[in-house]
Scaffold this active site. Structure first.
Site, PDB file in Angstrom:
ATOM      1  CG  ASP A 126      42.262  61.635  46.852  1.00 21.49           C
ATOM      2  OD1 ASP A 126      42.752  60.897  46.040  1.00 21.49           O
ATOM      3  OD2 ASP A 126      42.731  62.501  47.422  1.00 21.49           O
TER       4      ASP A 126
ATOM      5  CG  ASP B 269      47.285  65.329  49.887  1.00 21.72           C
ATOM      6  OD1 ASP B 269      47.530  65.186  48.601  1.00 21.72           O
ATOM      7  OD2 ASP B 269      47.458  66.581  50.468  1.00 21.72           O
TER       8      ASP B 269
ATOM      9  CG  ASP C 112      46.362  61.088  48.355  1.00 21.69           C
ATOM     10  OD1 ASP C 112      46.086  60.945  47.044  1.00 21.69           O
ATOM     11  OD2 ASP C 112      45.812  62.274  48.752  1.00 21.69           O
TER      12      ASP C 112
END
Length: 336
Positions: free
Chosen positions: A67, A131, A8
């Site tokens: 993502d 994240d 991420d």
């Protein structure tokens, strides 16, 4: 054996202080960043560093949870075409973040790698862990501090970890900048129209392979009226082709774009583009366009799809000769 990791990126301000991270477990993760960068740079760097760190186990299959549709599409679909064209897009413009992409391309040689899209900020444990670390790195750079780089991967030396975690990307062909390039204003993160505020149906993991290049919005038909131009753009933003191409979709969004989703939640441009993905089966009907002021068009219509029906309103604004979506709102019509 399969190595499963989440990757991420994060950028405060996008562009701004930026971080990246990959995460396998509490004892196996790494993070880094730069004083100035973009979310996409962080997403790509996380994948690159993961590939480099796990090269000691290159005989094992690598499963990357990501993502970012921008990263997945860049690596698995668009990169072969970019390479054939000298790292230029279909429209002839230089590819963004080209040095990072070239490094990823080299790191993929001889590796068995698959990418799986996961919805960000939705409680996925590994994605949340990556994240958190990427955001922490970006925050550290915003304060002029060194980030926590993590334990790394077995077989990777500490000195190498520290050097790579703090290293900035080399000059990008699109910026001409040095060690810490600033990002173009229109560079996207990767979800456009939250629609029913639900994730798209989970697709199967995709392996690195040659696939069609990114799709771009075609020019307006000769003689198209203002209302036809705006309607065409709205329908394109609802279509799977443009939703699978964040760079092209981002070109239709005003820098100050906002959305109020069907749940009532507000989104800004970065949030709405951060998880762009196709939403098959959604159809727009009963479109009504009205030019309510010079350079401002109000568009109202209904969407029908697998998750229900919603009334939609979009406000388009002409700026420097281009029609850009300024605001969108959706209201569910068939919820109790």
């Amino acid at each position: 054996m399969t190595i499963t990791a989440a990757a991420d990126g994060s950028a405060l301000g996008n562009p701004g202080p930026a971080g990246w991270a990959w995460y396998i477990d509490e004892g196996t993760w790494r993070a880094g960043g730069w004083p100035h960068g973009t979310n996409n740079m962080g997403e790509l760097k996380a994948v690159l560093d993961l590939l480099e760190a796990t090269a000691v186990d290159a005989d094992q299959h690598l499963h990357v949870l990501c993502d970012s549709q921008y990263v997945i599409n860049s690596v698995t679909k668009w990169m072969p075409g970019w390479k054939r064209k000298g790292w230029r897009k279909k429209d002839g413009k230089p590819v963004l973040n080209v040095e990072l992409l070239k490094d990823i391309d080299r790191a993929l040689v001889g590796r068995s790698v698959e990418f799986e899209w996961v919805k960000g900020h939705a409680g996925h444990a590994m994605n949340e862990a990556a994240d958190k670390r990427a955001n922490a790195a970006a925050t550290a750079f915003s304060k002029g501090q060194d980030p926590q780089v993590g334990p790394g991967y077995r077989g990777s030396g500490a000195a190498d970890r520290q050097a790579r975690a703090g290293a900035a990307p080399t000059a990008d062909a699109t910026t001409g900048a040095g060690a810490t390039p600033s990002a173009p204003a229109q560079e996207p993160d990767d979800d456009l129209f939250s629609l029913f505020d639900t994730a798209p149906e989970q697709s199967a993991p995709v392996s690195c392979s040659t696939a069609p290049e990114e799709t771009v919005l075609t020019a307006d038909a000769p003689g198209a009226s203002v209302l036809e131009q705006v309607t065409t753009r709205e329908l394109a933003l609802l279509g799977d082709a443009l939703r699978a191409d964040p760079p092209s979709a981002a070109e239709l969004l005003h820098p100050a774009f906002t959305e109020i989703g069907a749940s009532g939640r507000s989104y800004d441009r970065e949030e709405i583009l951060s998880h762009l993905a196709p939403l098959p089966g959604v159809e727009a009907v009963d479109l009504v366009a009205e030019e309510i002021a010079d350079g401002v068009v109000l568009l109202r219509y209904t969407t029908v799809g697998p998750d229900g029906t919603a009334a939609r309103t979009s406000l388009w604004q002409r700026e420097r000769g281009r029609w850009l979506l300024r605001h969108h709102q959706g209201t569910p019509l068939d919820r109790p």
